[in-house]
Design a protein around this motif. Structure first.
Motif, PDB file in Angstrom:
ATOM      1  N   LEU A   1       0.924  -1.291  -0.051  1.00 47.01           N
ATOM      2  CA  LEU A   1       0.128   0.002   0.246  1.00 47.01           C
ATOM      3  C   LEU A   1       0.753   1.225  -0.027  1.00 47.01           C
ATOM      4  O   LEU A   1       0.619   2.394  -0.750  1.00 47.01           O
ATOM      5  CB  LEU A   1      -0.786  -0.046   1.221  1.00 47.01           C
ATOM      6  N   LEU A   2       1.960   1.180   0.849  1.00 49.25           N
ATOM      7  CA  LEU A   2       2.600   2.320   1.027  1.00 49.25           C
ATOM      8  C   LEU A   2       3.260   2.570  -0.409  1.00 49.25           C
ATOM      9  O   LEU A   2       3.387   3.784  -0.944  1.00 49.25           O
ATOM     10  CB  LEU A   2       3.889   2.083   1.809  1.00 49.25           C
ATOM     11  N   ILE A   3       3.994   1.661  -1.330  1.00 52.19           N
ATOM     12  CA  ILE A   3       4.165   1.898  -2.599  1.00 52.19           C
ATOM     13  C   ILE A   3       3.385   2.389  -3.444  1.00 52.19           C
ATOM     14  O   ILE A   3       3.543   3.306  -4.501  1.00 52.19           O
ATOM     15  CB  ILE A   3       5.375   0.518  -3.243  1.00 52.19           C
ATOM     16  N   GLY A   4       2.269   1.937  -3.386  1.00 49.26           N
ATOM     17  CA  GLY A   4       1.192   2.477  -4.329  1.00 49.26           C
ATOM     18  C   GLY A   4       0.852   3.900  -3.994  1.00 49.26           C
ATOM     19  O   GLY A   4       0.725   4.470  -4.865  1.00 49.26           O
ATOM     20  N   ILE A   5       0.668   4.150  -2.833  1.00 50.30           N
ATOM     21  CA  ILE A   5       0.459   5.654  -2.440  1.00 50.30           C
ATOM     22  C   ILE A   5       1.733   6.505  -3.026  1.00 50.30           C
ATOM     23  O   ILE A   5       1.322   7.642  -3.566  1.00 50.30           O
ATOM     24  CB  ILE A   5       0.301   5.793  -0.862  1.00 50.30           C
ATOM     25  N   MET A   6       3.050   5.996  -2.732  1.00 52.52           N
ATOM     26  CA  MET A   6       4.266   6.701  -3.369  1.00 52.52           C
ATOM     27  C   MET A   6       4.031   6.899  -4.866  1.00 52.52           C
ATOM     28  O   MET A   6       4.375   7.992  -5.315  1.00 52.52           O
ATOM     29  CB  MET A   6       5.385   5.931  -3.046  1.00 52.52           C
ATOM     30  N   ILE A   7       3.718   5.862  -5.438  1.00 57.61           N
ATOM     31  CA  ILE A   7       3.429   6.067  -7.101  1.00 57.61           C
ATOM     32  C   ILE A   7       2.471   7.131  -7.394  1.00 57.61           C
ATOM     33  O   ILE A   7       2.780   8.133  -8.293  1.00 57.61           O
ATOM     34  CB  ILE A   7       3.382   4.760  -7.532  1.00 57.61           C
ATOM     35  N   ASP A   8       1.347   7.107  -6.758  1.00 60.99           N
ATOM     36  CA  ASP A   8       0.443   8.071  -6.915  1.00 60.99           C
ATOM     37  C   ASP A   8       0.801   9.615  -6.527  1.00 60.99           C
ATOM     38  O   ASP A   8       0.038  10.367  -7.069  1.00 60.99           O
ATOM     39  CB  ASP A   8      -1.011   7.450  -6.280  1.00 60.99           C
ATOM     40  N   ARG A   9       1.665   9.590  -5.773  1.00 55.78           N
ATOM     41  CA  ARG A   9       2.164  10.966  -5.191  1.00 55.78           C
ATOM     42  C   ARG A   9       3.277  11.528  -5.947  1.00 55.78           C
ATOM     43  O   ARG A   9       3.845  12.396  -5.728  1.00 55.78           O
ATOM     44  CB  ARG A   9       2.259  10.881  -3.679  1.00 55.78           C
ATOM     45  N   THR A  10       3.824  10.664  -7.059  1.00 62.95           N
ATOM     46  CA  THR A  10       5.108  10.935  -7.572  1.00 62.95           C
ATOM     47  C   THR A  10       4.973  11.775  -8.662  1.00 62.95           C
ATOM     48  O   THR A  10       3.980  11.663  -9.570  1.00 62.95           O
ATOM     49  CB  THR A  10       5.814   9.571  -8.191  1.00 62.95           C
ATOM     50  N   HIS A  11       5.718  12.846  -8.725  1.00 65.05           N
ATOM     51  CA  HIS A  11       5.745  13.910  -9.866  1.00 65.05           C
ATOM     52  C   HIS A  11       7.207  13.911 -10.331  1.00 65.05           C
ATOM     53  O   HIS A  11       7.934  14.471  -9.596  1.00 65.05           O
ATOM     54  CB  HIS A  11       5.338  15.324  -9.234  1.00 65.05           C
ATOM     55  N   SER A  12       7.390  13.388 -11.724  1.00 63.64           N
ATOM     56  CA  SER A  12       8.577  13.403 -12.171  1.00 63.64           C
ATOM     57  C   SER A  12       8.435  13.727 -13.815  1.00 63.64           C
ATOM     58  O   SER A  12       7.447  13.342 -14.108  1.00 63.64           O
ATOM     59  CB  SER A  12       9.491  12.126 -11.799  1.00 63.64           C
ATOM     60  N   ARG A  13       9.473  13.852 -14.145  1.00 65.12           N
ATOM     61  CA  ARG A  13       9.843  13.814 -15.678  1.00 65.12           C
ATOM     62  C   ARG A  13       9.586  12.681 -16.488  1.00 65.12           C
ATOM     63  O   ARG A  13       9.237  12.336 -17.602  1.00 65.12           O
ATOM     64  CB  ARG A  13      10.869  14.898 -16.348  1.00 65.12           C
TER      65      ARG A  13
END
Length: 443
Positions: free
Chosen positions: A64-76
């Motif tokens: 779940l943590l990694i899933g949330i991290m992905i959804d909150r990631t902003h990168s080029r």
């Protein structure tokens, strides 16, 4: 095709090889780590059972943590792609450390196992969840999504089979009679290849479809969407049951041949018959052109159940040809089931967008969550039952332990396949999802 294809073959193959990369290490863990801990490193089965439970609880939270991290990631690079770059090296490093065998005390050995195995679990999650979460962002073509999912599973299953067949011979070759050295050098070889393939995926694939309006929604709204996404809930349970039965069967195989048939050398031969899983994977494109994905997965479960019935006849009749035939049929079913998993999750991600939420990270984490829960409980069941029955590593086993081995290898899988079919029945008619996707999001 419902729309023009958007990916080319180099990208498709690179995407598929991401699963091959993870499975080079992962399959060694699911098939041989329990054996390595008990018969090579010298840990007590009961202690290993507790370790597996702790690790799976941690992995559940990490998914779940990694899933949330992905959804909150902003990168080029996008939301999912960067995880391949950031976590590939730590993943391989901890895989190797897991098979290092320092000459510690019994307590020290157990602490080492906890640190390395828990670390490996976190970094596996970090490079595995993105494989599923990135899929619905690569194309909006439904048939192309299915093709990408089939390529992924074909590559992953191929490597699973290679690992299952060649790990023990490679351990013997590289270890020259020393299994500790053999396992360590084998995982080093697999790890280096895995690192190259994960990085190749990062450089070759592209995220094309991320809606700024629907992405990065508050977690509270994401949770509300999950509760309404019945498709996602159903397939999550199916995934858990699939990995539960896979863990129980895979972990018990070496014990069955070593202690029941008294011929450990038959393990690579038995595992070679799982090559037919590739047949199941390749059947998906044809079957889904004629039937729904739900119906196709049902066919896979029925084939797996039938193969397990045939295997049981071989076990209790002591007929190796029948046993191997059962493995072949069962593996075809497994290929269909697991090949559809990421494809059906991608459908639930797209379905979630009709509710105003693009949360591919959290929804895709259910794949890894199901893997972790299934493998954890499977490891607990296997190690726990062996402990209760009085299992002694590298000794002739008592009658209770032999019964436990047969229970794990034959009967528990039959029960779980039946449960999978019942749960899958709750999956919606896919026409409802297609209608919702055509309408799109209506705020």
């Amino acid at each position: 095709m419902d729309k023009k294809t958007e990916t080319k073959w180099p990208e498709r193959i690179s995407y598929g090889l991401s699963d091959a990369a993870d499975n080079l290490v992962f399959q060694v863990m699911t098939t041989y780590l329990l054996f390595f801990y008990t018969d090579v490193y010298g840990l007590a089965p009961g202690a290993v059972a507790i370790l597996f439970v702790v690790a799976r609880i941690a992995d559940t939270l990490e998914s779940l943590l990694i899933g949330i991290m992905i959804d909150r990631t902003h990168s080029r690079f996008g939301k999912s792609r960067p995880f391949f770059l950031w976590y590939a090296l730590p993943y391989v490093a901890f895989a190797i450390l897991t098979f290092v065998t320092p000459a510690f005390s019994a307590t020290g050995k157990l602490i080492w196992a906890y640190v390395t195995y828990l670390g490996l679990g976190f970094f596996y999650t970090a490079v595995n969840v993105p494989i599923t979460s990135v899929l619905p962002t690569m194309t909006q073509n439904g048939r192309e999504l299915t093709l990408l999912g089939v390529i992924r599973q074909f590559c992953g299953s191929s490597v699973q089979i290679v690992v299952a067949i060649f790990t023990l011979p490679l351990v013997a070759l590289l270890g020259q009679g020393d299994q500790k050295q053999g396992f360590l050098l084998t995982i080093c070889v697999f790890g280096v290849i895995s690192l190259f393939l994960i990085l190749n995926t990062f450089f070759q694939i592209h995220e094309r479809y991320t809606s700024e309006d629907l992405s990065h929604q508050p977690f509270k709204k994401v949770v509300q969407m999950l509760g309404r996404n019945k498709q996602w809930l159903t397939i999550s349970v199916v995934i858990f049951l699939y990995w539960l039965v896979t863990a129980i069967k895979n972990q018990t195989t070496i014990y069955y041949f070593k202690y029941v048939l008294h011929d450990e050398q038959l393990v690579p031969l038995a595992n070679s018959f799982t090559l037919t899983a590739l047949v199941g994977v390749l059947l998906i494109m044809h079957l889904t052109s004629l039937r729904s994905k739900k119906q196709t997965m049902s066919i896979g479960i029925i084939l797996a159940f039938g193969g397990q019935c045939l295997l049981s006849v071989g076990v209790y009749g002591s007929w190796l040809p029948v046993l191997f035939s059962g493995i072949m049929l069962n593996s075809i079913g497994h290929g269909i089931i697991v090949g559809l998993v990421s494809i059906m999750i991608a459908d639930t991600i797209r379905y979630g967008m009709t509710m105003g939420i693009q949360a591919e990270g959290v929804l895709a984490s259910t794949d890894d969550l199901g893997v972790n829960l299934g493998l954890g409980l499977g490891g607990l069941i296997t190690a726990g039952l062996f402990h209760l029955s009085g299992y002694l590593p590298n000794h002739a086993q008592n009658t209770a332990t032999l019964h436990m081995i047969n229970l794990n290898y034959v009967w528990l899988p039959l029960i779980i396949y039946f449960l999978m079919l019942l749960v899958l029945h709750l999956y919606y008619d896919e026409t409802k999802m297609q209608q919702a996707l055509k309408k799109g999001y209506r705020p």
